[in-house]
Scaffold this motif. Structure first.
Motif, mmCIF file in Angstrom:
data_model
loop_
_atom_site.group_PDB
_atom_site.id
_atom_site.type_symbol
_atom_site.label_atom_id
_atom_site.label_comp_id
_atom_site.label_asym_id
_atom_site.label_seq_id
_atom_site.Cartn_x
_atom_site.Cartn_y
_atom_site.Cartn_z
ATOM 1 N N LEU A 36 0.582 -1.310 -0.029
ATOM 2 C CA LEU A 36 -0.145 0.273 -0.041
ATOM 3 C C LEU A 36 0.900 1.229 -0.008
ATOM 4 O O LEU A 36 2.171 1.260 0.692
ATOM 5 C CB LEU A 36 -1.012 0.103 1.163
ATOM 6 N N ARG A 37 0.473 2.485 -0.743
ATOM 7 C CA ARG A 37 1.241 3.488 -0.625
ATOM 8 C C ARG A 37 0.122 4.770 -1.163
ATOM 9 O O ARG A 37 -0.941 4.397 -1.685
ATOM 10 C CB ARG A 37 2.409 3.467 -1.816
ATOM 11 N N PRO A 38 0.741 6.013 -0.954
ATOM 12 C CA PRO A 38 -0.144 7.176 -1.662
ATOM 13 C C PRO A 38 0.115 7.281 -2.948
ATOM 14 O O PRO A 38 0.855 6.535 -3.496
ATOM 15 C CB PRO A 38 0.574 8.115 -0.566
ATOM 16 N N THR A 39 -0.800 8.168 -3.662
ATOM 17 C CA THR A 39 -0.543 8.521 -4.864
ATOM 18 C C THR A 39 0.454 9.305 -5.186
ATOM 19 O O THR A 39 1.332 9.079 -6.430
ATOM 20 C CB THR A 39 -1.985 8.837 -5.424
ATOM 21 N N ALA A 43 8.931 14.622 -2.680
ATOM 22 C CA ALA A 43 10.378 14.721 -3.157
ATOM 23 C C ALA A 43 11.176 14.278 -1.727
ATOM 24 O O ALA A 43 10.987 14.950 -0.481
ATOM 25 C CB ALA A 43 10.694 16.026 -3.628
ATOM 26 N N GLY A 44 11.997 13.359 -1.896
ATOM 27 C CA GLY A 44 13.038 12.964 -0.698
ATOM 28 C C GLY A 44 12.342 11.946 0.048
ATOM 29 O O GLY A 44 13.137 11.288 0.678
ATOM 30 N N ASP A 45 11.182 11.629 -0.098
ATOM 31 C CA ASP A 45 10.662 10.626 0.603
ATOM 32 C C ASP A 45 10.687 9.227 -0.089
ATOM 33 O O ASP A 45 10.391 9.307 -1.347
ATOM 34 C CB ASP A 45 8.949 10.646 1.021
ATOM 35 N N ALA A 46 11.049 8.157 0.565
ATOM 36 C CA ALA A 46 11.173 6.837 -0.027
ATOM 37 C C ALA A 46 9.612 6.369 -0.055
ATOM 38 O O ALA A 46 8.590 6.682 0.488
ATOM 39 C CB ALA A 46 11.674 5.876 1.003
ATOM 40 N N GLN A 47 9.312 5.448 -1.155
ATOM 41 C CA GLN A 47 7.897 4.990 -1.461
ATOM 42 C C GLN A 47 7.785 3.999 -0.676
ATOM 43 O O GLN A 47 8.498 3.122 -0.436
ATOM 44 C CB GLN A 47 7.982 4.514 -2.923
ATOM 45 N N PRO A 48 6.700 4.289 0.402
ATOM 46 C CA PRO A 48 6.454 3.342 1.371
ATOM 47 C C PRO A 48 5.867 2.104 0.829
ATOM 48 O O PRO A 48 5.108 2.107 -0.236
ATOM 49 C CB PRO A 48 5.283 4.035 2.013
ATOM 50 N N ALA A 49 5.813 0.996 1.582
ATOM 51 C CA ALA A 49 5.124 -0.354 1.222
ATOM 52 C C ALA A 49 4.598 -0.856 2.464
ATOM 53 O O ALA A 49 4.813 -1.477 3.264
ATOM 54 C CB ALA A 49 6.119 -1.483 0.868
ATOM 55 N N TRP A 50 3.541 -0.236 2.860
ATOM 56 C CA TRP A 50 2.613 -0.212 4.004
ATOM 57 C C TRP A 50 1.751 -1.762 3.800
ATOM 58 O O TRP A 50 1.405 -2.103 2.847
ATOM 59 C CB TRP A 50 1.507 0.810 4.163
ATOM 60 N N SER A 51 1.672 -2.410 5.057
ATOM 61 C CA SER A 51 0.712 -3.467 5.081
ATOM 62 C C SER A 51 -0.825 -3.005 4.953
ATOM 63 O O SER A 51 -1.111 -2.058 5.635
ATOM 64 C CB SER A 51 1.215 -4.392 6.119
ATOM 65 N N LEU A 52 -1.648 -4.011 4.723
ATOM 66 C CA LEU A 52 -2.941 -3.859 4.882
ATOM 67 C C LEU A 52 -3.415 -3.422 6.107
ATOM 68 O O LEU A 52 -4.349 -2.548 6.487
ATOM 69 C CB LEU A 52 -3.745 -4.802 3.870
ATOM 70 N N GLY A 369 -12.734 5.171 4.881
ATOM 71 C CA GLY A 369 -12.524 3.839 4.159
ATOM 72 C C GLY A 369 -12.055 4.549 2.580
ATOM 73 O O GLY A 369 -11.445 3.744 1.916
ATOM 74 N N ASP A 370 -12.545 5.867 2.143
ATOM 75 C CA ASP A 370 -12.168 6.294 0.983
ATOM 76 C C ASP A 370 -10.911 6.319 0.772
ATOM 77 O O ASP A 370 -10.129 5.799 -0.315
ATOM 78 C CB ASP A 370 -12.824 7.532 0.712
ATOM 79 N N ARG A 371 -9.819 6.753 1.994
ATOM 80 C CA ARG A 371 -8.698 7.125 1.911
ATOM 81 C C ARG A 371 -7.880 5.538 1.712
ATOM 82 O O ARG A 371 -6.804 5.544 1.038
ATOM 83 C CB ARG A 371 -8.073 7.951 3.005
ATOM 84 N N LEU A 372 -8.413 4.846 2.664
ATOM 85 C CA LEU A 372 -7.948 3.515 2.451
ATOM 86 C C LEU A 372 -8.005 2.759 1.198
ATOM 87 O O LEU A 372 -7.127 1.857 0.515
ATOM 88 C CB LEU A 372 -8.564 2.516 3.524
ATOM 89 N N ILE A 373 -9.361 2.910 0.357
ATOM 90 C CA ILE A 373 -9.424 2.491 -0.885
ATOM 91 C C ILE A 373 -8.257 2.860 -1.905
ATOM 92 O O ILE A 373 -7.639 2.098 -2.517
ATOM 93 C CB ILE A 373 -10.805 2.748 -1.471
ATOM 94 N N THR A 374 -7.875 4.298 -1.943
ATOM 95 C CA THR A 374 -7.122 4.728 -2.550
ATOM 96 C C THR A 374 -5.743 4.032 -2.613
ATOM 97 O O THR A 374 -4.949 3.570 -3.386
ATOM 98 C CB THR A 374 -6.609 6.130 -2.455
ATOM 99 N N GLU A 375 -5.385 3.565 -1.126
ATOM 100 C CA GLU A 375 -4.078 2.872 -1.098
ATOM 101 C C GLU A 375 -3.883 1.522 -1.410
ATOM 102 O O GLU A 375 -3.080 1.053 -2.082
ATOM 103 C CB GLU A 375 -3.842 3.126 0.315
ATOM 104 N N PRO A 468 -1.758 17.358 -3.766
ATOM 105 C CA PRO A 468 -1.923 15.858 -3.370
ATOM 106 C C PRO A 468 -3.033 15.692 -2.314
ATOM 107 O O PRO A 468 -3.508 14.549 -1.977
ATOM 108 C CB PRO A 468 -0.411 15.865 -2.347
ATOM 109 N N GLU A 469 -3.412 16.706 -1.639
ATOM 110 C CA GLU A 469 -4.545 16.853 -0.610
ATOM 111 C C GLU A 469 -6.005 16.698 -1.550
ATOM 112 O O GLU A 469 -7.171 16.494 -0.812
ATOM 113 C CB GLU A 469 -4.488 17.949 0.245
ATOM 114 N N ILE A 470 -6.050 17.010 -2.642
ATOM 115 C CA ILE A 470 -7.365 17.105 -3.562
ATOM 116 C C ILE A 470 -7.777 15.924 -4.107
ATOM 117 O O ILE A 470 -6.671 15.437 -5.064
ATOM 118 C CB ILE A 470 -7.461 18.073 -4.630
#
Length: 506
Positions: A36-39, A43-52, A369-375, A468-470
Motif C-alpha cells: 500500500l502507498r499514497p498516490t 520529493a526526498g521521501d522513500a516510496q512506502p510499502a505499508w501493510s493492509l 474508507g475512501d482514503r484506504l481504498i485509494t491505497e 496531493p490533498e485534493i
C-alpha cells in the motif's frame, strides 16, 4: 420503493451458507497486501510499502473485502478484518456492504437491459414514460427534453448531488416524496439547474428520475426488475436494492465512525431509501461478477449486454467523463471504467480495464474508507503491473531557481473555453476564480474562491504542480502555469485526467 419483505429474500436464503473466504487461481494470483502507498510521493521521501493491516488500523477501518479480476475472470475474492469491532466476527467474500453510488452503475445496467429488450429508448423524452411525476417545467428552458442518456451520464442538468443516510428508526421517504422534496425526504425537490446536455453535474436526483422511469415501465419496482435483469442472470444471490436492510440479516458489515467505533445503533447500519442512487447492498463475490459481466459484454465474450450497447456504456457522453453509468479514464491499455460509493460509514469502489479484462472491487465499513481504498488500489495496480495509476513523485526545486512570486495572484476562469474541454472539472472543480499563494522559500498554494481551505502544491516541473490533498477519482489534480515570451505568467491550467480548465491571471 421496493418493499422490504421482497428485498430480504435475496440475502436470508444464502446468508448462512459457508463459502471459502478466498477463491484463487494460483497462476494469476498477486500479492498486494504489503504494497500500500499514497498516490503522490513527496520529493526526498522513500516510496512506502505499508501493510493492509497497519493501514486499516491507521484509518480505523475494521473491515475490507477485495476482489481482483484478470482477463475477465475473478481470481481472488476475500475479506480482511471484522464485520463488527465489538463482536470481531470476520469479513468474508459474502459479507454484505452498503455500496453507496456504485448503485448507480447497477441501475444503469438495469436500464440498458430494458433498452436492449426494446422497453426503453435512451433518447426519448423521459416525460413520455413518467406517470406519477413529471420533470418540472422551467421558464429558463421551456423546450427542455430530458433523456435517459442524459440522466445516466449526469448531463441532464439536475440538482441534488447526493442523499443523507438515515438512522435506524427514521421514517423513509417514498420515491415520489424524494422527487418532490417532501418530508420525510431531507433533500430539496429535484429540478433543473442547468440547460439539459450543457455540462456535467453529478446528480443523484437525476438517477432517481431514472429509477422512476424504470418503475413506470415495470410496476414491480427497481429491486424486482434488477433481480430479473441483473442479479439472477449474473448469480448475484445476496444483492439487492434495499431501503432498510432488516436487523435480522446475517453476515453484514456494520457501520463504524471515524474512531472505528460502531454507529447507527442499535441495528448497526443506516437506511438508504433512494434505491437507484445509493440503495444497493452486495458483497465482493457478487460485485466482482457484475464487473466481469460488463467487461465481457464490452469485449464480446458474453451477451449480458449487446456489444454495441456495452460500447456506448463505456464511451464518454460529452461534455463529461461519464459514460452510461460509469466514469471513464485513460486510453489504450490504460482505459478503465470505474465508480466509487460514499455513504457516511461505507465506501466502495469498482473498476474494469477494458483492454485486458482486469478489474478490482473494494468494500469498506469505516468512515475513512475512501482514503484506504485509494491505497489499496495503488497496491493492486503495482502488484498486477497495470499500465496506469503510477506513483506521482514530486521534485525538489531550488528556492532561488523558481520565484513563487511569479505565480502568486488571482486567476479567473476563461469564459471562452469550450465545456467539452472542461469536462469533469465543470462538475468536481466548478470554481470561477483561484488564488495562488506561497512564500519566499518557494512554497506554492491553491485556494478556491469562497473556500477557507488552502491546498499545498508540490512541483513536478518548474511550472507544473500537483495538489496531493485534493482527491479525485482514479487520477490527480494538477496545475500548470503558463509563462509567455515576455517572461510573465499570464495564465494557468487545471488538469484532471483528460479535462482542462483554463484560468487567466487578473
Amino acid at each position: 420503493m421496493a418493499p422490504v419483505a421482497a428485498a430480504t429474500a435475496a440475502d436470508t436464503t444464502s446468508a448462512s451458507v459457508s463459502k471459502p473466504a478466498t477463491t484463487t487461481a494460483a497462476p494469476a494470483a498477486i500479492a498486494w497486501e504489503h504494497r500500500l502507498r499514497p498516490t503522490v510521493i513527496k520529493a526526498g521521501d522513500a516510496q512506502p510499502a505499508w501493510s493492509l493491516s497497519e493501514r486499516m488500523a491507521h484509518y480505523r477501518v475494521p473491515g475490507v473485502a477485495v476482489a481482483i479480476l484478470r482477463d475477465g475472470k475473478v481470481v481472488s475474492s476475500r475479506g480482511y478484518g471484522v464485520r463488527d469491532s465489538v463482536s470481531r466476527e470476520p469479513i468474508d467474500a459474502q459479507t454484505l456492504f452498503s455500496t453507496g453510488s456504485v448503485s448507480k452503475v447497477v441501475t444503469a445496467a438495469t436500464t440498458l437491459r430494458l433498452s436492449a429488450a426494446g422497453k426503453l429508448d435512451l433518447d426519448r423524452n423521459v416525460n413520455d414514460y413518467l406517470k406519477q411525476w413529471q420533470v418540472p417545467a422551467d421558464p429558463k428552458w421551456p423546450d427542455a427534453r430530458i433523456t435517459l442518456r442524459m440522466l445516466m451520464s449526469h448531463t441532464g442538468g439536475f440538482n441534488v448531488h447526493g442523499f443523507p443516510d438515515l438512522q435506524p428508526g427514521e421514517p423513509l421517504p417514498s420515491l415520489l416524496q424524494t422527487l418532490n422534496g417532501q418530508p420525510p425526504s431531507k433533500t430539496e425537490a429535484v429540478r433543473l439547474i442547468h440547460a439539459p446536455g450543457a455540462q456535467q453535474d453529478y446528480s443523484g436526483g437525476g438517477v432517481t428520475i431514472e429509477q422512476a422511469v424504470i418503475e413506470a415501465v415495470d410496476a414491480h419496482g427497481l429491486d424486482a426488475v434488477a433481480r430479473r435483469e441483473v442479479f439472477e442472470p449474473l448469480h448475484m444471490r445476496r444483492s439487492g436494492f434495499i431501503a432498510e436492510l432488516p436487523a435480522t440479516t446475517a453476515n453484514v458489515a456494520r457501520a463504524h465512525d471515524e474512531k472505528g467505533q460502531p454507529t447507527a445503533l442499535p441495528r448497526g447500519w443506516e437506511s438508504f431509501p433512494e434505491l437507484g442512487a445509493s440503495g444497493l447492498w452486495t458483497n465482493a463475490d457478487d460485485l466482482a461478477a457484475f464487473v466481469a459481466a460488463l467487461l465481457g459484454s464490452y469485449r464480446g465474450s458474453n451477451d449480458f449486454l449487446p456489444r454495441a450497447l456495452a460500447t456506448a456504456m463505456m464511451t464518454e457522453v460529452a461534455p463529461g467523463n461519464f459514460g452510461l453509468g460509469p466514469r471513464l479514464n485513460g486510453v489504450g491499455r490504460g482505459r478503465v471504467f470505474h465508480h466509487g460509493g460514499a455513504n457516511d460509514h461505507y465506501y466502495a469502489w469498482i473498476e474494469g480495464h477494458l483492454d485486458s479484462g482486469d478489474g478490482l472491487v473494494v468494500l469498506t465499513n469505516g468512515a475513512e474508507g475512501d482514503r484506504l481504498i485509494t491505497e489499496i488500489r495503488n497496491a493492486v495496480t503495482d502488484a498486477a503491473h497495470w499500465p496506469l495509476n503510477e506513483p506521482v513523485h514530486s521534485v525538489t526545486l531550488a528556492a532561488d531557481a523558481v520565484a513563487s512570486a511569479d505565480y502568486r495572484g488571482n486567476y479567473r476562469l476563461d469564459p471562452r473555453q469550450p465545456m467539452d474541454l472542461r469536462g469533469v472539472l465543470a462538475d468536481m472543480f466548478d470554481v470561477e476564480s483561484l488564488a495562488i499563494g506561497g512564500d519566499d522559500a518557494g512554497a506554492i498554494t491553491l485556494q478556491a474562491a469562497g473556500s477557507k481551505r488552502v491546498h499545498p502544491l508540490l512541483p513536478l516541473t518548474p511550472n507544473r504542480y500537483v495538489a496531493p490533498e485534493i482527491s479525485v477519482p482514479a487520477t490527480t489534480l494538477q496545475v500548470e502555469f503558463h509563462r509567455g515570451a515576455d517572461g510573465r505568467v499570464h495564465a494557468l491550467t487545471v488538469l484532471c485526467g483528460e479535462s482542462r480548465a483554463h484560468y487567466l491571471r487578473e
